[in-house]
Write a protein that holds these residues in place. Structure first.
Motif, PDB file in Angstrom:
ATOM      1  N   HIS A 249       3.664   1.714   0.595  1.00 31.84           N
ATOM      2  CA  HIS A 249       4.751   0.737   0.448  1.00 31.84           C
ATOM      3  C   HIS A 249       4.577  -0.405   1.446  1.00 31.84           C
ATOM      4  O   HIS A 249       4.762  -1.575   1.111  1.00 31.84           O
ATOM      5  CB  HIS A 249       6.107   1.425   0.689  1.00 31.84           C
ATOM      6  CG  HIS A 249       6.593   2.163  -0.516  1.00 31.84           C
ATOM      7  ND1 HIS A 249       7.270   3.344  -0.436  1.00 31.84           N
ATOM      8  CD2 HIS A 249       6.479   1.903  -1.844  1.00 31.84           C
ATOM      9  CE1 HIS A 249       7.556   3.772  -1.649  1.00 31.84           C
ATOM     10  NE2 HIS A 249       7.083   2.909  -2.529  1.00 31.84           N
ATOM     11  N   HIS A 250       4.221  -0.042   2.666  1.00 30.06           N
ATOM     12  CA  HIS A 250       4.020  -1.047   3.711  1.00 30.06           C
ATOM     13  C   HIS A 250       2.917  -2.028   3.301  1.00 30.06           C
ATOM     14  O   HIS A 250       3.064  -3.244   3.428  1.00 30.06           O
ATOM     15  CB  HIS A 250       3.657  -0.318   5.008  1.00 30.06           C
ATOM     16  CG  HIS A 250       3.575  -1.207   6.192  1.00 30.06           C
ATOM     17  ND1 HIS A 250       4.685  -1.620   6.897  1.00 30.06           N
ATOM     18  CD2 HIS A 250       2.503  -1.781   6.807  1.00 30.06           C
ATOM     19  CE1 HIS A 250       4.298  -2.407   7.881  1.00 30.06           C
ATOM     20  NE2 HIS A 250       2.986  -2.518   7.854  1.00 30.06           N
ATOM     21  N   ILE A 252       1.679  -2.666   0.267  1.00 29.56           N
ATOM     22  CA  ILE A 252       2.008  -3.473  -0.915  1.00 29.56           C
ATOM     23  C   ILE A 252       2.875  -4.668  -0.505  1.00 29.56           C
ATOM     24  O   ILE A 252       2.821  -5.729  -1.126  1.00 29.56           O
ATOM     25  CB  ILE A 252       2.731  -2.593  -1.975  1.00 29.56           C
ATOM     26  CG1 ILE A 252       1.740  -1.577  -2.552  1.00 29.56           C
ATOM     27  CG2 ILE A 252       3.331  -3.443  -3.103  1.00 29.56           C
ATOM     28  CD1 ILE A 252       0.498  -2.168  -3.174  1.00 29.56           C
ATOM     29  N   GLY A 253       3.619  -4.497   0.606  1.00 27.75           N
ATOM     30  CA  GLY A 253       4.442  -5.594   1.109  1.00 27.75           C
ATOM     31  C   GLY A 253       3.624  -6.840   1.453  1.00 27.75           C
ATOM     32  O   GLY A 253       4.141  -7.959   1.439  1.00 27.75           O
ATOM     33  N   LYS A 256       3.782  -9.459  -1.474  1.00 25.29           N
ATOM     34  CA  LYS A 256       5.097  -9.744  -2.080  1.00 25.29           C
ATOM     35  C   LYS A 256       5.166 -11.149  -2.705  1.00 25.29           C
ATOM     36  O   LYS A 256       5.897 -11.357  -3.660  1.00 25.29           O
ATOM     37  CB  LYS A 256       6.223  -9.515  -1.082  1.00 25.29           C
ATOM     38  CG  LYS A 256       6.214 -10.410   0.130  1.00 25.29           C
ATOM     39  CD  LYS A 256       7.463 -10.128   0.962  1.00 25.29           C
ATOM     40  CE  LYS A 256       7.533 -11.124   2.093  1.00 25.29           C
ATOM     41  NZ  LYS A 256       7.283 -10.590   3.384  1.00 25.29           N
ATOM     42  N   ASN A 257       4.362 -12.063  -2.177  1.00 22.25           N
ATOM     43  CA  ASN A 257       4.411 -13.421  -2.753  1.00 22.25           C
ATOM     44  C   ASN A 257       3.467 -13.584  -3.939  1.00 22.25           C
ATOM     45  O   ASN A 257       3.580 -14.528  -4.712  1.00 22.25           O
ATOM     46  CB  ASN A 257       4.054 -14.460  -1.690  1.00 22.25           C
ATOM     47  CG  ASN A 257       5.068 -14.470  -0.573  1.00 22.25           C
ATOM     48  OD1 ASN A 257       6.252 -14.217  -0.817  1.00 22.25           O
ATOM     49  ND2 ASN A 257       4.611 -14.728   0.650  1.00 22.25           N
ATOM     50  N   GLU A 258       2.520 -12.676  -4.075  1.00 25.30           N
ATOM     51  CA  GLU A 258       1.535 -12.802  -5.161  1.00 25.30           C
ATOM     52  C   GLU A 258       1.936 -12.033  -6.422  1.00 25.30           C
ATOM     53  O   GLU A 258       1.624 -12.451  -7.533  1.00 25.30           O
ATOM     54  CB  GLU A 258       0.160 -12.279  -4.706  1.00 25.30           C
ATOM     55  CG  GLU A 258      -0.595 -13.204  -3.772  1.00 25.30           C
ATOM     56  CD  GLU A 258      -0.295 -12.904  -2.314  1.00 25.30           C
ATOM     57  OE1 GLU A 258       0.634 -12.115  -2.035  1.00 25.30           O
ATOM     58  OE2 GLU A 258      -0.993 -13.473  -1.456  1.00 25.30           O
ATOM     59  N   ALA A 261       7.133  -9.695 -10.895  1.00 27.77           N
ATOM     60  CA  ALA A 261       8.082  -8.576 -10.867  1.00 27.77           C
ATOM     61  C   ALA A 261       7.576  -7.387 -11.689  1.00 27.77           C
ATOM     62  O   ALA A 261       7.694  -6.222 -11.263  1.00 27.77           O
ATOM     63  CB  ALA A 261       9.441  -9.040 -11.375  1.00 27.77           C
ATOM     64  N   LYS A 264       4.728  -5.606  -9.874  1.00 27.96           N
ATOM     65  CA  LYS A 264       5.247  -4.843  -8.746  1.00 27.96           C
ATOM     66  C   LYS A 264       5.884  -3.539  -9.226  1.00 27.96           C
ATOM     67  O   LYS A 264       5.700  -2.475  -8.614  1.00 27.96           O
ATOM     68  CB  LYS A 264       6.279  -5.704  -8.000  1.00 27.96           C
ATOM     69  CG  LYS A 264       6.644  -5.159  -6.665  1.00 27.96           C
ATOM     70  CD  LYS A 264       7.522  -6.118  -5.901  1.00 27.96           C
ATOM     71  CE  LYS A 264       7.983  -5.472  -4.623  1.00 27.96           C
ATOM     72  NZ  LYS A 264       9.023  -6.179  -3.965  1.00 27.96           N
ATOM     73  N   LEU A 268       4.749   0.108  -7.961  1.00 24.86           N
ATOM     74  CA  LEU A 268       5.704   0.988  -7.276  1.00 24.86           C
ATOM     75  C   LEU A 268       5.845   2.319  -8.011  1.00 24.86           C
ATOM     76  O   LEU A 268       5.992   3.379  -7.395  1.00 24.86           O
ATOM     77  CB  LEU A 268       7.062   0.301  -7.130  1.00 24.86           C
ATOM     78  CG  LEU A 268       7.081  -0.867  -6.134  1.00 24.86           C
ATOM     79  CD1 LEU A 268       8.461  -1.504  -6.070  1.00 24.86           C
ATOM     80  CD2 LEU A 268       6.649  -0.422  -4.739  1.00 24.86           C
TER      81      LEU A 268
END
Ligand code: SF4
Length: 316
Positions: A249-250, A252-253, A256-258, A261, A264, A268
């Protein structure tokens, strides 16, 4: 690239050196690992001059606390010879090894739960004693090299234990190649921090603080010793799915801009399926590798998280 060296009990490499003239070949080692590691084969009992075949030996706990190696039939005391030979092997063959795989339960090579007898030759079943009972060679090797990754053939059979051992061996190899500078240690930590985080998030922070707070004025050998002691004790604990999920999770953060939805959401779900034991570790790991390549994320690309050990040996 130079292959990391691993010390291995000779009988596990298929050599007929056991007391009964046989071996304990581990084909996974000889077929899968040989391309990536150099093996240093040792048989302490043969190297101390015992014949093949030979009488089996046992470990005896004496009243004064000494542990002796005694011949099962002749009752010969082999202890002094075992101690001298073990020290010779350590002096001559272990200066550049990065790990050791030792035959389980052997009075020479066993790492834990080696049978122990009293002076009347009665087996001692005291459970406070037996988990730590080691063979004479293993005791000396591990006490003189407390950070060295060591595993016995029983634990090596378990794929989670085996992978964690390989991860530690590669880390030990890379750490041993550092040039002793503060900068090299800080770079090493930056490349290892997410892997360490899988094992223990708090320890990852502590190690980061040790590396970051160092300066040119410090004694670097002390700094390296402090860091490596904490590092290798941390890596000896096998990561849980939960801690690995947190690290995914860390990481993948970072994207977040690339990520759109819907992308993602899929990723997830993939991580959630790994956490629920539906998918193996390699699936989210490969997805992460794909994202790093696609978005040219240079910081993560250099990270050892993606290069824990030779990928051909990965089974999870
Ligand atoms: S366990 Fe160790 S001492 Fe025994 S045969 Fe194998 S290598 Fe030799």
């Amino acid at each position: 690239m130079e292959k990391p060296k691993i010390l291995i009990s000779s009988c596990m490499l298929g050599n007929n050196v056991r007391y009964d003239g046989g071996n304990k070949l581990d084909a996974w080692i000889t077929t899968k690992m040989a391309d990536y590691f150099e093996f240093v084969s040792v048989c302490p009992e043969v190297q101390m001059g015992m014949s093949i075949p030979r009488e089996p030996v046992n470990l005896q706990l004496h009243k004064n606390g000494d542990i002796k190696m005694i011949g099962g039939k002749s009752k010969t005391d082999y202890t002094d010879s075992a101690l001298v030979t073990s020290q010779d092997i350590i002096d001559q063959k272990t200066s550049d090894i990065c790990g050791a795989i030792l035959q389980k339960k052997s009075p020479s090579c066993g790492v834990e739960r080696v049978k122990l007898f009293n002076e009347k030759e009665e087996e001692l079943y005291n459970m406070k004693l037996t988990p730590k009972n080691r063979g004479i060679f293993a005791t000396m090797l591990m006490s003189q090299n407390p950070m060295l990754p060591v595993i016995d053939s029983g634990r090596f059979f378990d794929k989670n234990e085996r992978e964690n051992f390989l991860r530690r061996v590669m880390c030990y190899h890379r750490f041993s190649k550092l040039d002793g500078s503060v900068r090299a240690l800080q770079d090493f930590h930056a490349r290892y921090k997410f892997l360490i985080m899988e094992h223990d998030q708090e320890r990852m922070r502590q190690l980061g603080a040790i590396a970051a707070n160092s300066s040119g004025d410090h004694d670097h050998s002390h700094l390296y010793a402090t860091y490596s002691e904490l590092l290798f004790s941390t890596l000896s604990k096998i990561p849980t799915r939960k801690s690995r999920t947190n690290v995914f999770h860390h990481l993948i953060g970072f994207f977040k801009n690339e990520l759109a939805a819907d992308e993602k959401k899929v990723i997830l779900q993939m991580i959630a399926d790994y956490n629920a034991s539906i998918l193996p570790y390699l699936v989210p790991l490969k997805m992460l590798e794909f994202l790093i390549d696609k978005y040219h994320h240079m910081y993560l690309k250099n990270h050892y998280f993606l290069n824990q050990f030779p990928k051909e040996l990965n089974e999870n």
